[in-house]
Design a protein around this motif. Sequence first.
Motif, short mmCIF file in Angstrom:
data_model
loop_
_atom_site.label_atom_id
_atom_site.label_comp_id
_atom_site.label_asym_id
_atom_site.label_seq_id
_atom_site.Cartn_x
_atom_site.Cartn_y
_atom_site.Cartn_z
N TYR A 197 22.49 -116.86 -41.50
CA TYR A 197 22.07 -116.10 -42.66
C TYR A 197 20.70 -115.47 -42.42
N LEU A 198 19.80 -116.30 -41.95
CA LEU A 198 18.44 -115.83 -41.68
C LEU A 198 18.48 -114.67 -40.69
N PHE A 199 19.21 -114.89 -39.60
CA PHE A 199 19.27 -113.87 -38.57
C PHE A 199 19.84 -112.57 -39.13
N ARG A 200 20.89 -112.71 -39.89
CA ARG A 200 21.54 -111.53 -40.41
C ARG A 200 20.59 -110.74 -41.30
N LYS A 201 19.92 -111.52 -42.19
CA LYS A 201 19.01 -110.86 -43.13
C LYS A 201 17.89 -110.14 -42.37
N VAL A 202 17.38 -110.81 -41.36
CA VAL A 202 16.27 -110.23 -40.61
C VAL A 202 16.74 -108.95 -39.92
N LEU A 203 17.95 -109.01 -39.37
CA LEU A 203 18.48 -107.82 -38.70
C LEU A 203 18.78 -106.72 -39.72
N GLU A 204 19.38 -107.11 -40.83
CA GLU A 204 19.72 -106.14 -41.86
C GLU A 204 18.47 -105.44 -42.39
N GLU A 205 17.45 -106.25 -42.62
CA GLU A 205 16.24 -105.69 -43.22
C GLU A 205 15.36 -105.03 -42.16
N GLN A 206 15.80 -105.08 -40.94
CA GLN A 206 15.08 -104.48 -39.81
C GLN A 206 13.64 -104.93 -39.73
N LEU A 207 13.47 -106.22 -39.80
CA LEU A 207 12.12 -106.77 -39.71
C LEU A 207 11.82 -106.98 -38.22
N GLN A 208 11.51 -105.88 -37.56
CA GLN A 208 11.48 -105.88 -36.11
C GLN A 208 10.64 -106.99 -35.47
N PRO A 209 9.37 -107.11 -35.90
CA PRO A 209 8.57 -108.18 -35.24
C PRO A 209 9.24 -109.54 -35.37
N ALA A 210 9.82 -109.77 -36.52
CA ALA A 210 10.48 -111.06 -36.73
C ALA A 210 11.66 -111.21 -35.79
N VAL A 211 12.43 -110.13 -35.61
CA VAL A 211 13.59 -110.18 -34.73
C VAL A 211 13.16 -110.62 -33.34
N GLU A 212 12.12 -110.00 -32.87
CA GLU A 212 11.67 -110.34 -31.51
C GLU A 212 11.25 -111.79 -31.41
N LYS A 213 10.45 -112.20 -32.36
CA LYS A 213 9.94 -113.57 -32.29
C LYS A 213 11.07 -114.58 -32.43
N ILE A 214 12.04 -114.25 -33.25
CA ILE A 214 13.16 -115.16 -33.43
C ILE A 214 13.97 -115.25 -32.15
N SER A 215 14.16 -114.09 -31.53
CA SER A 215 14.89 -114.07 -30.28
C SER A 215 14.20 -114.98 -29.26
N ILE A 216 12.91 -114.85 -29.18
CA ILE A 216 12.16 -115.68 -28.22
C ILE A 216 12.34 -117.16 -28.55
N MET A 217 12.22 -117.47 -29.84
CA MET A 217 12.37 -118.87 -30.27
C MET A 217 13.74 -119.41 -29.87
N ALA A 218 14.79 -118.62 -30.16
CA ALA A 218 16.14 -119.08 -29.89
C ALA A 218 16.32 -119.34 -28.40
N GLU A 219 15.82 -118.42 -27.60
CA GLU A 219 15.97 -118.61 -26.15
C GLU A 219 15.17 -119.82 -25.67
N ARG A 220 14.00 -119.98 -26.25
CA ARG A 220 13.18 -121.12 -25.85
C ARG A 220 13.91 -122.43 -26.17
N LEU A 221 14.47 -122.47 -27.37
CA LEU A 221 15.18 -123.70 -27.76
C LEU A 221 16.34 -123.97 -26.79
N ALA A 222 16.99 -122.89 -26.36
CA ALA A 222 18.10 -123.06 -25.45
C ALA A 222 17.61 -123.51 -24.08
N ASN A 223 16.64 -122.79 -23.59
CA ASN A 223 16.23 -123.05 -22.21
C ASN A 223 15.46 -124.35 -22.06
N GLN A 224 14.61 -124.64 -23.06
CA GLN A 224 13.76 -125.82 -22.87
C GLN A 224 14.34 -127.08 -23.51
#
Lengths: 98, 1395
Positions: free
Chosen positions: B1221-1248
Motif C-alpha cells: 500500500y505504501l509503495f503504491r501510494k508513493v508511486l501514485e503520488e509521484q513522491l520521487q525522493p521517497a521512491v528512491e529512498k524506499i528502493s534503497i531501503m528495500a534493497e538494503r533489507l534484501a542484501n544485508q
Amino acid sequence: MAALAASGPVALRRTASRSVAFVRKIPWTAASSQLREHFAQFGRIKRCILPFDKETGFHRGMGWVQFSSEEELQNALQQESHIIDGVKCLKSQPTIGS
Amino acid sequence: MAALLRPARWLLRAGAAPRLTLSLRLLAGGPGRPHAVSYLPAARARPVAGGLLGPARLYVIAAEEKDIQEESTFSYRRITSQFDWALMRLDNSVRRTGRIPKTLLQKVFDNTCSSGGLGSNQALLLLRSCGSLLPEVKLEERTEFAHRIWDKLQELGAVYDVSHYNALLKVYLQNEYKFSQTDFLAKMEEANIQPNRVTYQRLIASYCNVGDIEGASKILGFMKTKDLPITEAVFDSLITGHARAGDMENAKNILTVMREAGIEPGPDTYLALLNAYAEKGDIDHVKQTLEKVEKSELYLMDRDLFQIIFSFAKAGYPQYVSEILEKVSRERRYIPDAMNLILLLVTEKLEDTALQILLACPVSKEDGLSDFGNFFLRHCVTMNTPVEKLTDYCKKLKQVQMHSSPLQFTLSCALRDNKTDLAKDLMKAMEEEGFPIRTHYFWPLLVGHQKEKNVQGIIEVLKGMQELGVHPNQDTYIDYVIPCFDSVLSARAVLEENGCLPDSDVFSQAALRTEAIKGNLDYILSFLKSNTSPLSLQSLRNSLLLGFRRSMNIDLWSKITELLYKDQRYCQKPPGPTEAVGYFLYNLIDSMSDSEVQAKEERLRQYFHQLKEMNFKIPENIYKGIRNLLDSYHVPELIKDAHMLIDNENLSSRKTMQLSSSKLESTIEILKAENQPIRDVLKQLILALCLEENMQKALEVKAKYESDMVIAGYAALINLCCRHDNPEEALNLKEELDRLDSSAVLDTNKYVALVKVLAKHGKLQDAINILKEMKEKDVLIKDSTVLSFFHILNGAALRGEIETVKQLHEAIVTLGIAKPSTNISFPLVTVYLEKDDLPAALEVAIDCYEKYKVLPRIHDILCKLIEKGETDLIQKAMDFVSQEQGEMMMLYDLFFAFLQTGNYKEAKKIIETPGIRARPARLQWFCDRCITSNQVETLEKLVELTQKLFECDRDQMYYSLLKLYKVNGDWQKADAVWNKMQEENVIPREKTLRLLAEILKDGNQEVPFDVPELWYEDEKLSLDSLLNSSASDARFQNDILKACRLKQSKEAYNLFLKAKQQNVVFTAETYNDLLKLLLSKEHFTQAMEVKNFAETHIKGFTLNDAANSFLIITQVRRDYLKEALTTLKTALDQQQTPFQLAVTRLIQALAMKGDVENIEAVQKMVNGLEDSIGLSRMVFINNIALAQIKNNNIDAAIENIENMLTSENQVMEPQYFGLGYLFRKVLEEQLQPAVEKISIMAERLANQFAIYKPVTDFFLQLVEAGKVDDARALLQRCGAIAEQTSILLVFFIRNSRKPGKASTLKSLSELIPELNEKEEAYNSLMKSYASERDVTSAKALYEHLTAKNIKLNDLFLKHYSFLLKSAGEPVPFTEPPETFEFYAQQIKESKENSS
C-alpha cells in the motif's frame, strides 16, 4: 401432526424431553386449566399450552401437554379415549427431538 | 317454485328417461307445430327441457359452453382458468351438499370482480347460483344478491345475452320474487336482446306463481303466434297458476288438456298438483294423488316429497308433515336433501317443522358421542330463533342422543355471532344443567367489542360476567380488556367507575404484565418495589422476557432481576435462586432470535457483568445450555461473559495436544526400548507423517514397525500413496492390509482414489478388482462417488484410452456401483469424439441405448456430424432416435444441433414442422446450456425461432434470455427484449419483470414499469407488529423496512418523513436500517435528519455498529475527518465493533493528510480490538509511514520500518510485512525522493538482512504501475526477487480476479519467465486473458505451455476454449464439459486433499 407440534410453543421446541402429548379436537368449552385437570390423572404436568386466537377469542382446538416423565406420558397415551367436557379428544405423541 | 328442492333431477333421470321420452313430451307443442323442437340444435334443446328443472343442471350447461369457448379462441385462456376455479368451487359444494353457503358465493364473486378477467360464462355461473341453492338465505336477500351481481358485473364489462336474462328469470322464480313482466321484457328490448322460448316459459311461470292466469294466457297466445312449441313445463305452470287463482278444478283439468294435446303428464306435473293440494291443506287429495302416482309408472323422489312437506308447512298445515314423512323412502341422497329442507324451514321461521325433520333423520346414536344437528342449531342462532325454543330444541336433541352437547354448541354459535343476550341466557341454561360457566366463554364477546374499541360494550360484558358470578382473570384483562383503552390507567379508572373491578389484585397483575410486554420496565421496577401482595412469577415471566427485549436499559434489567431473585417477597421457594435465575437467563436468550442477540450482544454482556457484580450464580448445566444457544446464534464472544456466572468452578479442562512427528518418533523408540506397546503412538505417527505429506518417511516407519501397524495406519498410507501417484506402493499396502484383516473396509474416498490411480497407470484389472471389492464389502456409494467415477472415466477418455474407459465403465455399471445414466456413459462417447471417430461414437451411443436406455452425448455427436456433413450418419442417427424415442425427440435433437452449429435456416425448417409442439423440459435444457456456456447468439436464435411454436411458454423463453443478458450485464439487449415481448403480446410473469428491472437498474437505467414487490416478512417485524398497539404503525414500519430491503432510499426516506408528520415512531432497529441505507447511498443530510429524529424520540437511541460504520465512511468521503473520529470514538465507547473498511478508510484519509498524530490516536482507540475488527497492524505501519512521508519526514519513516524489520523483537513476521500500500501510494503520488529512498531501503533489507518481502513488494508495485524498466533494473540488481515464488503467485492470483490486470500479469510473466510454468500463474494469466479477450496472448501462452509438455488442467482449458469460441476460432481440443465453478472447485479440492 409432528409438524404442528414442531412449530409449537417456543419453550417446548428445544427441550430435549420428549414427554409431550399433542392433543387435538379439544372442545371449545375447555381452557388450559381443564386440559391440565384432565391429564393430571396420568402424572405431574409440567406445562400445558392451549393457545387462544386473539382475533376470535376461541382456541384452535389444539394443545400440548408436557409431562414430567416419559412414563407418565405413556400412561396418558395408553388410555384409549380422552373425554373432556363430554367430548372425545385425539392425542398423539409428537416426534420432538427424534 | 316447482323445482325448488330438486336440483339434480334432470341428471338423475337422464338415464332412466332417455331423450326419447323427452322429445315425445315436446312433440305436443302448439297445434299444427308438432315438430318444432327438432329445428333446434341439441345444446339448445336441453335447457329447454330443463327450463323448470333443477339448478344443478346449470353446471352442465356452463361446462358445455366453456368447451365451446375453449375450442374457438385462445385469448380467453386466463378467463377460462379463473372460470374453472369458480366452477370447481361452486360445483363441489353443490355436489357434496346440494347447496352453496352464502360466504362461498360471496367469495367467488369478490374473486371474480378483483381478477378483472370476466367471461360471460362466469357471470352466468354466479347469477344461476342465487336461487334455491342458497337455502340459508332469505328469499329477498337472494334476489338482492343476484341484482348486485348483475349490476356489478355489467359495470365490469360483462356482456349479457339472452341466457343471462333467462337465468335471472329463473332466480326470480325460485325466490318467488314479484316483478313486472312487461318491464322485464322492455329491459330486454332496450338491450336489444330477443326473448326466446325459455324466456316466455319462465314468464308464464312467473304469472302462474301469483295466480295470474290472464297474464300467463297473454304470453301463451304470444308464443302461439310465434309458432313456439308448448311444453310440459308450461302445463305444469298452468296447474300452479289455476290452483293459486283458487280454481282447483281447472288445475286438475290441465292433465286432461295435456293428454289431449298429446303430452303425457310427468312426475313434475303430479308434483305441481300435489303442491297445489298441499297449499290448500287438502291431505286427502294429496294422499289420493300419491297413490295414483305409485300405481302409475311414475316415481317421486324423496326430495319431491320434501317439497310437499314444505308446501304444507309454509301454508300453515304442519300437522300433516308427519304423514308425508312416513312415505319418505330415505334414498342415498336423503341426508343432504333433508338438511337443505331443514335449513330452508328455519330460514322461513318454521323451526318446529325443521326439528321434526331433523329428529326423523336416521343417525347412528350408538356411542352417544357423534353429534348431529350442528347445522340446525347454528342456523337457528343466525336466524334469531328465540332462546326458549332453542333451549327446548337442545334438550330434545340431547334426549334422543342425537347430540351430546347441544347447549354448548349453540352457545359457541351465539358467541361467534356476538349475540350477548342470547349467550348469557344459554350460559344460564347450561349452569342449570350443572355445567360450569368459564371465564373464556366471554372472550369472543369481548373480542367483538375490542375490535371496535367499544368501551361501553366491554363494560356490559364485564357486568354480565359479574351477574353470572364469573371473575375475569389476568388473561381476560391483558388480551381483551386493556387493549381497548389508551392506557392501563384509564382502563382502571373506567372499570372502577363502572364497578367492574371487584378484585383489584388480578387487574394490577394484568396491568403489570401488560406494561412488561410493552417494555415499560420503569413501571415494573416501581411496582415490584412497592408491591406487597403475592405474585406468581410463572405467569409474569414470559411477559417480562418480552419486556426485557423491548427495553434498552440494562440497569433496569439488572435491578428487576435482583428484586425477583433476591428479594424475599418474590423468591423463597426451592430450587433456589441459582437455578431460577439460570433458567430465566436461558429463557431470555432462547426467546431472542439470533440477529437480536447479535445486535444486543453488548447489552447482554453488560447485563451478565452486572449480574456477576450482584453475585448471581447459575448452575453449570444451565450455563452449558446458554453456551449452546450463544454458539448457535454465532455470538461465541458472549460465552466467556456467561461463563463468569457459573456456580461451580471445577471445570474439567482437558487440552489436546498435537504432537509433532519427530516427537512421536522418539516416543516410539523410548516405548520400544521399554518394551511397551506402541500401536497407538505408531498410528499417530503415521497419521502425522501423512499430514506432513512425507510419503518416504511414512513408508520407512511402516517397514520398521510393520508388526505393530493397524488398519487406520494402512488406510492413511494407501491414501497418501494414491495422492503421490504411486500405484505400486498403494497396491502393496492394500495387499498387506488384506493380509492383516481381509474384512477391513476402507472409506469410499480411499477406494475411489485407488481406482483412480490404478486406472491412470494402466492397471486395469487391479482397478476392476477394487471395484469388485467395493461391491462385495458394500461400500457406501454417494452421488459424489458416482461423480468421481465419471471423472476417472472422463480422464481416461480424454487420454484416449479406449479399453480403460470401456472396461471400467462396464465394471462400474454391471457391478451396480453406479446406475446406467447419460452421465456415467458420457466418457464412452467422449473417447471416440476425442479421436474424431464419429461412426464409432454414434455406434457406442446407440449401443448404450440398447443396453441401458440412455443416449449419451447425442447432441454433441449430431453437432459434429453436421459440421462434417456426414449425411448418411445423420440419417442413421435420426432414424434410430425417431424409432426409439419418437419423431418429436428426433426433431428436437436435430433442431438443437442445427442451432448449436449455426445452421439457423435448417433449424427454422425443423421447428416449423407441422404438428411439432413445445417440450418445455427440452427447451429449458437447451436454454440452460446456452446460459452456462454464454452462447448469446444461439439463445437469441432459439427464442426467435420458437415464436410460433405451439404451446411455447414465451415468457419462460424470454426469461432465460434475460438471465443470460444479466450475466453479461447487457441492459440494451434486455431493454430490447422488453419491447419484443410487448410486440409479441407476451404477458410477463413477475419473476421476469423483476429480473428485467434488475438488469436495467444494474445498467443505471430507469425501469419503465411497476416492479412487483417480493413478499417479505421479518420475524422481528411480526413480533413488533404484534406488540404495537396500532396496526397502521406496523404497516408503516413494514413498508419502510421493505423499502430498506429493496434499497429504495428515496422511498424509505419519504416514508420516514410521512411517519414523522404523523408522529409515528419506529423501533430503533428500523432507524438503524434506514440510516445504513441512506449513508450507503451518500444521502448525508437526510441521514443526519433521521439520526436527530431518532435520538430525540427514542430514549437512549444509538446507532448500531453498521450504521456507525457507514457514517464513518460517509464522513471520510466528505472529508469530515474530525467528525469521523468522533463517530469512531462513540462507537467504540458503546463497545461496538466498527467495520474494518470504515476504520481503514479513516486511517488512510488521515495518512493522506499527513496526520500521524490522529492515526496513532486511532491505533490507541482500537487497541485490543484489532482482531475482532479484522485490522492488520500493517494498516497502521503503512499509513503512519505514508503520513510521515507526506510531511516530508521520509527518513523517519524509513528508519521506523527498518527498525521494525530488523530489531530483535519483531512486530510482525517479515513474510507478512506487506508494504504494498505504501509503495503504491508513493508511486501514485509521484513522491520521487521517497521512491528512491524506499528502493534503497528495500534493497538494503534484501542484501544485508535477507528480508526479501519489501523488495519483492516494491518490484511488484513497479510492475503494476507500468514502470517495467525500473522493475527490470531492480530485478537485475536483486535477483532473489525471482525466487519469491509464493509472493509472486499470490500477486498473480489476486490480480487475475481484478479486471484490466492482464497487461500487468503479462509483463510480470515476461520479466520472470520461469513463473509461467507454475500452475497458479498460468491459470491466472489465462483467466485474465480470457476476461480481456486477448486471444493472441492466450494462444502464445497455450503454445508455450504445450511446447513444454506441461499437462494443463481443465480450468485452464475451459477458459481457453471459452475465449477461442467467443472469438469464433476453432478449439483444438475437446472443451471440458462442466462449468467453470466445477473445475475451480475441483482444483481447490485436489489442493486441499494434497495439503
